[in-house]
Design an enzyme around this catalytic site. Structure first.
Site, PDB file in Angstrom:
ATOM      1  N   LYS A 106     -14.372  -1.853  -7.011  1.00 58.17           N
ATOM      2  CA  LYS A 106     -14.174  -0.515  -6.444  1.00 58.17           C
ATOM      3  C   LYS A 106     -15.318   0.364  -6.900  1.00 58.17           C
ATOM      4  O   LYS A 106     -15.889   0.137  -7.976  1.00 58.17           O
ATOM      5  CB  LYS A 106     -12.855   0.077  -6.941  1.00 58.17           C
ATOM      6  CG  LYS A 106     -12.253   1.099  -5.994  1.00 58.17           C
ATOM      7  CD  LYS A 106     -11.534   0.389  -4.865  1.00 58.17           C
ATOM      8  CE  LYS A 106     -10.860   1.297  -3.902  1.00 58.17           C
ATOM      9  NZ  LYS A 106     -10.072   0.519  -2.918  1.00 58.17           N
ATOM     10  N   GLY A 218       3.862   9.704   7.588  1.00 59.45           N
ATOM     11  CA  GLY A 218       2.395   9.780   7.471  1.00 59.45           C
ATOM     12  C   GLY A 218       1.767   9.293   8.760  1.00 59.45           C
ATOM     13  O   GLY A 218       1.404   8.122   8.884  1.00 59.45           O
ATOM     14  N   ASN A 221      -4.133   7.448  10.348  1.00 58.11           N
ATOM     15  CA  ASN A 221      -4.747   6.229  10.872  1.00 58.11           C
ATOM     16  C   ASN A 221      -3.782   5.040  10.841  1.00 58.11           C
ATOM     17  O   ASN A 221      -3.433   4.461  11.879  1.00 58.11           O
ATOM     18  CB  ASN A 221      -6.012   5.970  10.028  1.00 58.11           C
ATOM     19  CG  ASN A 221      -6.799   4.790  10.526  1.00 58.11           C
ATOM     20  OD1 ASN A 221      -6.358   4.089  11.433  1.00 58.11           O
ATOM     21  ND2 ASN A 221      -7.953   4.564   9.953  1.00 58.11           N
ATOM     22  N   ALA A 222      -3.315   4.684   9.633  1.00 57.96           N
ATOM     23  CA  ALA A 222      -2.435   3.514   9.498  1.00 57.96           C
ATOM     24  C   ALA A 222      -1.091   3.762  10.195  1.00 57.96           C
ATOM     25  O   ALA A 222      -0.564   2.882  10.893  1.00 57.96           O
ATOM     26  CB  ALA A 222      -2.232   3.206   8.017  1.00 57.96           C
ATOM     27  N   GLY A 223      -0.531   4.956  10.027  1.00 55.94           N
ATOM     28  CA  GLY A 223       0.795   5.267  10.577  1.00 55.94           C
ATOM     29  C   GLY A 223       0.837   5.233  12.102  1.00 55.94           C
ATOM     30  O   GLY A 223       1.807   4.751  12.699  1.00 55.94           O
TER      31      GLY A 223
HETATM   32  P1  NAD Z   1      -4.917   9.335   6.944  1.00 56.35           P
HETATM   33  O1  NAD Z   1      -5.485  10.474   6.180  1.00 56.35           O
HETATM   34  O2  NAD Z   1      -5.474   8.986   8.274  1.00 56.35           O
HETATM   35  O3  NAD Z   1      -3.324   9.594   7.166  1.00 56.35           O
HETATM   36  C1  NAD Z   1      -2.465  10.081   6.201  1.00 56.35           C
HETATM   37  C2  NAD Z   1      -1.376  10.882   6.916  1.00 56.35           C
HETATM   38  O4  NAD Z   1      -0.354  11.246   5.998  1.00 56.35           O
HETATM   39  C3  NAD Z   1      -1.877  12.186   7.532  1.00 56.35           C
HETATM   40  O5  NAD Z   1      -1.391  12.281   8.865  1.00 56.35           O
HETATM   41  C4  NAD Z   1      -1.211  13.280   6.658  1.00 56.35           C
HETATM   42  O6  NAD Z   1      -0.928  14.446   7.417  1.00 56.35           O
HETATM   43  C5  NAD Z   1       0.056  12.571   6.264  1.00 56.35           C
HETATM   44  N1  NAD Z   1       0.721  13.103   5.062  1.00 56.35           N
HETATM   45  C6  NAD Z   1       0.169  13.608   3.934  1.00 56.35           C
HETATM   46  N2  NAD Z   1       1.146  13.974   3.083  1.00 56.35           N
HETATM   47  C7  NAD Z   1       2.323  13.692   3.678  1.00 56.35           C
HETATM   48  C8  NAD Z   1       3.688  13.827   3.302  1.00 56.35           C
HETATM   49  N3  NAD Z   1       4.053  14.323   2.120  1.00 56.35           N
HETATM   50  N4  NAD Z   1       4.639  13.402   4.183  1.00 56.35           N
HETATM   51  C9  NAD Z   1       4.308  12.886   5.374  1.00 56.35           C
HETATM   52  N5  NAD Z   1       3.035  12.744   5.773  1.00 56.35           N
HETATM   53  C10 NAD Z   1       2.062  13.149   4.947  1.00 56.35           C
HETATM   54  O7  NAD Z   1      -4.967   8.084   5.959  1.00 56.35           O
HETATM   55  P2  NAD Z   1      -4.797   6.523   6.303  1.00 56.35           P
HETATM   56  O8  NAD Z   1      -6.131   5.897   6.394  1.00 56.35           O
HETATM   57  O9  NAD Z   1      -3.827   6.333   7.416  1.00 56.35           O
HETATM   58  O10 NAD Z   1      -4.155   6.025   4.927  1.00 56.35           O
HETATM   59  C11 NAD Z   1      -2.784   6.272   4.625  1.00 56.35           C
HETATM   60  C12 NAD Z   1      -2.400   5.457   3.410  1.00 56.35           C
HETATM   61  O11 NAD Z   1      -2.622   4.077   3.688  1.00 56.35           O
HETATM   62  C13 NAD Z   1      -3.213   5.763   2.141  1.00 56.35           C
HETATM   63  O12 NAD Z   1      -2.376   5.576   1.014  1.00 56.35           O
HETATM   64  C14 NAD Z   1      -4.282   4.695   2.158  1.00 56.35           C
HETATM   65  O13 NAD Z   1      -4.771   4.439   0.849  1.00 56.35           O
HETATM   66  C15 NAD Z   1      -3.481   3.528   2.701  1.00 56.35           C
HETATM   67  N6  NAD Z   1      -4.329   2.492   3.271  1.00 56.35           N
HETATM   68  C16 NAD Z   1      -5.020   2.714   4.415  1.00 56.35           C
HETATM   69  C17 NAD Z   1      -5.839   1.725   4.914  1.00 56.35           C
HETATM   70  C18 NAD Z   1      -6.591   1.912   6.210  1.00 56.35           C
HETATM   71  O14 NAD Z   1      -7.210   0.941   6.665  1.00 56.35           O
HETATM   72  N7  NAD Z   1      -6.543   3.087   6.842  1.00 56.35           N
HETATM   73  C19 NAD Z   1      -5.964   0.495   4.224  1.00 56.35           C
HETATM   74  C20 NAD Z   1      -5.219   0.273   3.059  1.00 56.35           C
HETATM   75  C21 NAD Z   1      -4.399   1.301   2.588  1.00 56.35           C
END
Ligand code: NAD
Length: 416
Positions: A106, A218, A221-223
């Site tokens: 990392k 959430g 992106n992932a959601g």
């Molecule tokens: P992102 O910033 O695109 O999305 C995060 C979402 O969570 C946003 O829509 C934000 O508004 C929402 N959010 C923040 N606080 C909140 C709360 N208290 N309740 C509900 N929603 C809330 O980020 P992402 O890339 O989708 O990543 C999300 C998680 O997944 C992180 O923990 C990240 O480390 C993990 N992750 C992502 C990837 C990836 O490829 N994108 C890979 C591994 C892990």
């Protein structure tokens, strides 16, 4: 930072617990709980106003017993070496649990990217790569995007590395734009991998998914990909979703793509037609077959876990459940698909990107999906079998599988 909240201290506690169950000797435990190499760099960067700022950066290669280190680069104003160490440690288990021939690493730079112009970001990205160039490379350590770093930043970093070594090396970094050696299927890989794990868990535990309700905490992106793929691959019905500004609920079902389009147009879920507005806390209490925590860390904790009302919690976020929250979910009989198994689809497709770069031959999207499915299915099977054999939950079983593989590799190399 207090001992209690030091993320690396927490990471080490998991290793000690697994080492006891696996009967590992003291030397193996010492190797597994110590980073192999850390590089601290200071990065002078010319700012747009003519001044020079010196940024602090890190790269940690936690363990390379199973292959070159692999892990993202975070840009954050609160970055610390302990966070980078803990995440490098978790990457070691993540690459191991999905059985890809890589170790864990990392990197991080202490900076606030929101205060930097595009030109300043480019100069910072290039300065960082020049500073860590001696310890990275396709046979040493392959970085990737993470918090606040993007495919564009990966493209600058790859370009700078190629200038340093005077050779083409697209595989030195993953998460690149497709035009400069990125892989098909990287965008939805994290959610897609989680969806495959849910499918396998439902088979193993005899849980019906077709037409059953699911929710997403959430909607980033992932959601968002979890929502659309939950419908299209699992045949489930999205009933609720939330982001930092609040959520929406309709027990009759919400069209996932319409919700994605609505959020992209309006910036939030507020006002989505034919749905009731709910808070983030209310979302967790909605009865669903599958909940996808896909927001930030620690959202399912001592306060919120008692109301969680699902059969399966598929952790797409990193660390969404605190240890106290975990105990409560366990007592309620909720099947938790742990983060570094459930969200390992991203690093798996990053590995596929490395493979394609090495071959200089690029796969079709269907090929990426097929291979990702094989890796995630095999990973779930190994973890499930371990949980049955040792009588543990899936989180503990995932640690046992991952740590045993790294320990075995270290033994075979004669390290311990
Ligand atoms: P992102 O910033 O695109 O999305 C995060 C979402 O969570 C946003 O829509 C934000 O508004 C929402 N959010 C923040 N606080 C909140 C709360 N208290 N309740 C509900 N929603 C809330 O980020 P992402 O890339 O989708 O990543 C999300 C998680 O997944 C992180 O923990 C990240 O480390 C993990 N992750 C992502 C990837 C990836 O490829 N994108 C890979 C591994 C892990």
């Amino acid at each position: 930072m207090s001992q209690e909240y030091n993320p690396f201290t927490i990471a080490k506690q998991h290793i000690i617990k697994a080492a006891k169950t696996l009967g590992l000797n003291d030397a193996t435990l010492a190797i597994l709980s110590t980073p192999q190499r850390e590089l601290w760099v200071s990065l002078p960067v010319k700012m747009d106003d003519g001044s020079t700022r010196v940024f602090q950066g890190f790269r940690v290669q936690y363990n390379t017993a199973r292959g070159p280190a692999k892990g993202g680069i975070r840009w954050h104003q609160d970055e610390t070496i302990d966070t980078v160490r803990a995440l490098a440690c978790w990457m070691t288990w993540k690459t191991s649990v999905v059985d890809i021939p890589l170790g864990g690493g990392k990197g991080g730079i202490i900076c606030n990217p929101k205060e930097l112009s595009e030109m300043e970001k480019e100069r910072l990205a290039r300065a960082y790569i020049r500073a860590i160039a001696p310890i990275i490379g396709i046979t040493k350590d392959v970085p990737a995007p993470d918090v606040y770093t993007t495919p564009q930043i990966m493209a600058w970093m790859m370009d700078e590395y190629e200038k340093v070594v005077q050779e083409s090396h697209p595989g030195v970094i993953t998460g690149k734009p497709i035009e400069v050696g990125g892989s098909q299927g990287r965008g939805d890989a994290t959610a897609r991998g989680g969806i495959y794990i849910v499918r396998e868990a439902a088979k193993a535990y005899g849980i019906e998914l077709k037409d059953q309700p699911f929710s997403v905490q959430g909607f980033g992106n992932a959601g968002q990909f979890a929502a659309t793929l939950g419908e299209s691959i699992l045949g489930m019905k999205l009933v609720a979703a939330s982001d930092s500004k609040g959520g929406v609920y309709n027990p009759a079902g919400i069209n996932a793509q319409e919700l994605v389009d609505y959020k992209s147009k309006n910036g939030s879920l507020k006002g989505f037609p034919n749905a009731k507005e709910i808070t983030n806390e209310e979302l967790l209490a909605i009865p669903v077959t599958v909940l996808f925590p896909a927001a930030l860390e620690n959202t399912i904790n001592e306060q919120t876990a008692p109301s969680v009302n699902c059969k399966i919690s598929c952790e797409l976020a990193n660390g969404p459940t605190t240890p106290e929250g975990d105990k409560i979910l366990d007592a309620k009989g909720i099947i938790v698909l742990p983060d570094y198994l459930a969200n390992a689809g991203g690093v798996t497709v990053s590995y596929f990107e490395q493979c394609q770069n090495a071959q200089n031959y690029y796969w079709e999207l269907e090929e990426v999906h097929k291979r990702l499915d094989q890796k995630m299915t095999a990973a779930f099977k190994a973890v499930y079998e371990m949980s049955q054999a040792k009588g543990t939950n899936l989180r503990d079983a995932a640690y046992l599988v991952a740590i045993k593989r790294v320990a075995d590799a270290a033994h075979l190399r004669g390290w311990c």
